[in-house]
Design an enzyme around this catalytic site. Structure first.
Site, PDB file in Angstrom:
ATOM      1  N   VAL A 396       0.796  -1.234   0.000  1.00 52.59           N
ATOM      2  CA  VAL A 396       0.000   0.000   0.000  1.00 52.59           C
ATOM      3  C   VAL A 396       0.834   1.293   0.000  1.00 52.59           C
ATOM      4  CG1 VAL A 396      -1.958  -1.184   1.078  1.00 52.59           C
ATOM      5  CG2 VAL A 396      -0.457   0.121   2.527  1.00 52.59           C
ATOM      6  N   CYS A 397       1.961   1.296  -0.720  1.00 48.91           N
ATOM      7  CA  CYS A 397       2.763   2.526  -0.855  1.00 48.91           C
ATOM      8  C   CYS A 397       3.199   3.101   0.488  1.00 48.91           C
ATOM      9  CB  CYS A 397       1.992   3.615  -1.603  1.00 48.91           C
ATOM     10  SG  CYS A 397       2.128   3.487  -3.364  1.00 48.91           S
ATOM     11  N   ASN A 398       3.487   2.239   1.455  1.00 47.19           N
ATOM     12  CA  ASN A 398       3.899   2.763   2.743  1.00 47.19           C
ATOM     13  C   ASN A 398       5.018   1.885   3.313  1.00 47.19           C
ATOM     14  OD1 ASN A 398       4.018   3.603   5.508  1.00 47.19           O
ATOM     15  ND2 ASN A 398       2.070   4.640   5.150  1.00 47.19           N
TER      16      ASN A 398
END
Ligand SMILES: *Cc1c(COP(=O)(O)O)cnc(C)c1O
EC number: 2.8.1.9
Length: 633
Positions: A396-398
């Site tokens: 999730v792009c984290n």
């Protein structure tokens, strides 16, 4: 609509009616990916269409009526958008950008052009778009919350403090896009106070990534003294439409942008370029110097309508926060309460408990079976997709948030990368441990039914009701294995066509294992004729209904489609593909057509038969796909 009916604890019962009337696209879906984007209401699209067909909007650079109309509206909407966040236009300017990421890049573009460059400090829960800023900094540090608090109480994140001229950019998310955790908005002012202390002479700028927060919560910038210097956000996460973002700059800090070197059309008063190189940037508002090229006029008009419609349907962000907060608590408690028959929890939850901690309507978790073995994210996502549930899984792009939640060390992440793990692929458990999370996020028009149906889904498919049965002790095993009755093979399933259903190896027959794995496993794949990429179940869930059967007597692979076949399509319900590798069956090789499978580059041999290819195209509704065979098989 009248005033909203609050049922209890902030839940708006009227949302169910709004949902039915305004969000027809949500019919038959359980949409739980509001942190990705939120759906847009029907009356927004209707009013937008009407506005577009009644008015003529020109490029805002001339005196024509159409041009003037655009100029006026763009300016009015800018003020209205500032007001949405309680930001006084005397203290703040709003720069229209494509999305939150573009806003971040504008800030970085300016800061890296400072004569000294800049140092960068970012919180570990930052989105990838904030992490990337470090590549432009002279030096950077990633802090967790404890280190952040140390910094606020006086310790310094950089070893060498010699270049006192070099400013620091400090960035953090108001809310993590991974697990909904929120971080104090007071950090900006605390840091600012710190840097004004006599012991610290370095200038510090603060950048607040509000993209996740503002989708379900108000953001109040009414106090310009304590507000962050830069705030970035994306409007599509609040309203669903338009695809537009904003960079809100505290005017007191706008001088940073004077160092920016690039200038684009619309940002200059004069440019000289033949014998001399000279230009005069616009000297009015900051946004005039930063909005390069033609503004997305129509999106800005849509933003105005989006704010109208949102206010009409949902009244205020405070109300949205109450509603989503209620649902988040219900979701968290529902998932937390799920236990296997042996008492073990079904979900390992990474999000804070919304009852006790300030957090957004997001629950990040992983699922384990009764023995504590992690369930593959790809499996959960595919099953959810088949049930009409929209969730997000993976990294999730984290990167920092994931590494912390899962306890992944940098060497493990690098090792996973070398073993073929990539962001956005199906490969999700490595060495028995998850490499990502399941994220369920709620939004403005989410309902109790969405939450309850999702909890039921996890319960139905993943909660183990009865303790697993061990094999009877008297099974026929090699004498050497008698002492380890827990080791036995119940069945072998191979997947002859990648991402399609499996084939159960009939009991009692010998099956060859080669260096690359079980024979006939992933022998074929379906490739997109346009891109040459192998199709996956994630994009094409109907692949799960394509059932292969290896028929060695006839020498063919039979593929049956187990879904509904329209009587009009004249599609046979099954097709046969010869097992032999007669080169005459294959289409001539096209250059540049390679596929990526599990991180490896391969060039499949595609079939020439239109009958074979049409079968798969029709079933999956992809007009251009080929059946292919892996060259190494
Ligand atoms: C979505 C999101 C972003 C990125 O937004 P874009 O619209 O893709 O630029 C950045 N940070 C957070 C916290 C987000 O939720």
């Amino acid at each position: 609509m009248g005033s909203l009916n609050i049922q209890h604890n902030g839940y708006h019962a009227d949302v169910e009616k709004i949902r039915e009337e305004e969000y027809p696209m949500l019919k038959d879906s359980i949409y739980l990916d509001h942190a990705g984007t939120t759906p847009y209401p029907k009356s927004l699209m209707d009013r937008f269409a009407q506005e577009m067909t009644t008015n003529l909007f020109g490029n805002p650079h001339s005196a024509s009526a159409s041009s003037q109309l655009s100029t006026q509206r763009i300016q009015d909407i800018r003020l209205r958008a500032l007001q949405f966040f309680n930001a006084d236009p005397a203290d703040f300017d709003l720069v229209y950008v494509a999305n939150a990421t573009a806003g971040i890049k504008l800030v970085v573009d300016a800061m890296r052009c400072l004569p000294t460059g800049f140092d960068y400090v970012y919180h570990q829960a930052s989105h990838t778009s904030l992490v990337g800023v470090r590549e432009e900094a002279q030096s950077s540090a990633c802090l967790d919350t404890r280190q952040m608090e140390d910094w606020l109480s006086g310790s310094y994140p950089f070893d060498n403090n010699e270049d006192a001229e070099r400013p620091i950019l400090f960035a953090y998310p108001a809310q993590s896009n991974m697990d909904g955790r929120r971080f104090p908005l007071s950090w900006s002012s605390q840091i600012r106070r710190q840097c004004q202390s006599p012991t610290n002479k370095r200038k510090i700028y603060t950048l607040l990534d509000a993209a996740a927060l503002v989708s379900s919560s108000p953001l109040d910038l009414s106090n310009a003294q304590t507000a962050p210097d830069f705030v970035v956000l994306s409007f599509y996460k609040i309203f669903g439409f338009p695809n537009l973002g904003a960079l809100i700059v505290r005017k007191e800090s706008q001088d940073v942008f004077s160092s920016r070197r690039y200038f684009g059309g619309g940002t200059v008063d004069m440019v000289v370029c033949l014998k001399e190189q000279w230009h005069a940037p616009k000297d009015g508002f900051l946004h005039e110097r930063l909005e390069d090229g033609t503004l997305p006029i129509h999106s800005i008009i849509a933003l105005d309508i989006a704010m109208d419609v949102h206010a009409k349907l949902f009244e205020s962000m405070e109300r949205v926060a109450g509603h989503t907060g209620f649902l988040a608590r219900r979701l968290y408690q529902g998932l937390k309460a799920l236990r296997h028959a042996n008492g073990e929890p079904v979900c390992a939850i990474y999000s804070p408990d919304p009852e006790t901690e300030d957090s957004g309507p997001v629950v990040a978790f992983n699922i384990r079976n009764a023995q504590g073995i992690w369930i593959s994210l790809a499996e959960v996502e595919k099953l959810a997709t088949l049930k009409g549930i929209h969730i997000r899984t993976g990294g999730v792009c984290n990167p920092g948030g994931i590494a912390t939640a899962l306890g992944l060390e940098p060497w493990e992440m690098k090792q996973n990368f070398s073993s073929g793990f990539r962001c956005g692929t199906d490969n999700d458990t490595m060495g028995g441990n998850p490499t990502g999370i399941i994220r369920v996020s709620l939004g403005t028009m989410s309902t109790i039914a969405d939450v309850d149906r999702f909890v039921q889904f996890v319960e139905e498919f993943y909660r183990e009701d009865t303790p697993p049965t061990l094999p009877p002790p008297e099974t026929k095993l090699e004498p050497s294995l008698r002492n380890t009755p827990e080791l036995f093979i119940k069945s072998i399933v191979v997947y002859p066509i990648k991402s399609c259903a499996g084939f159960h190896v009939p009991p009692g027959i010998d099956w060859e294992v080669r260096s690359e794995g079980l024979v006939w496993d992933r022998e074929w794949c379906l490739v997109h004729r346009g891109s040459g990429q192998a199709l996956s179940q994630k994009r094409y869930p109907l692949m799960a209904l394509l059932r292969p059967n290896l028929d060695f007597t006839r020498g063919e692979l039979q593929v049956t489609y187990a879904g509904d076949v329209s009587p009009l399509s004249r599609l046979p319900s099954s097709i046969s593909v010869p097992l032999s590798k007669n080169p005459k069956m294959y289409a001539p090789k096209k250059s540049g057509m390679s596929s990526r499978v599990c991180g490896e580059e391969i060039t499949p041999q595609t079939y020439a038969s239109a009958q074979i290819n049409d079968f798969f195209s029709t079933v999956l509704g992809v007009p251009t796909n080929d059946a292919g065979r892996f060259p190494f098989a």
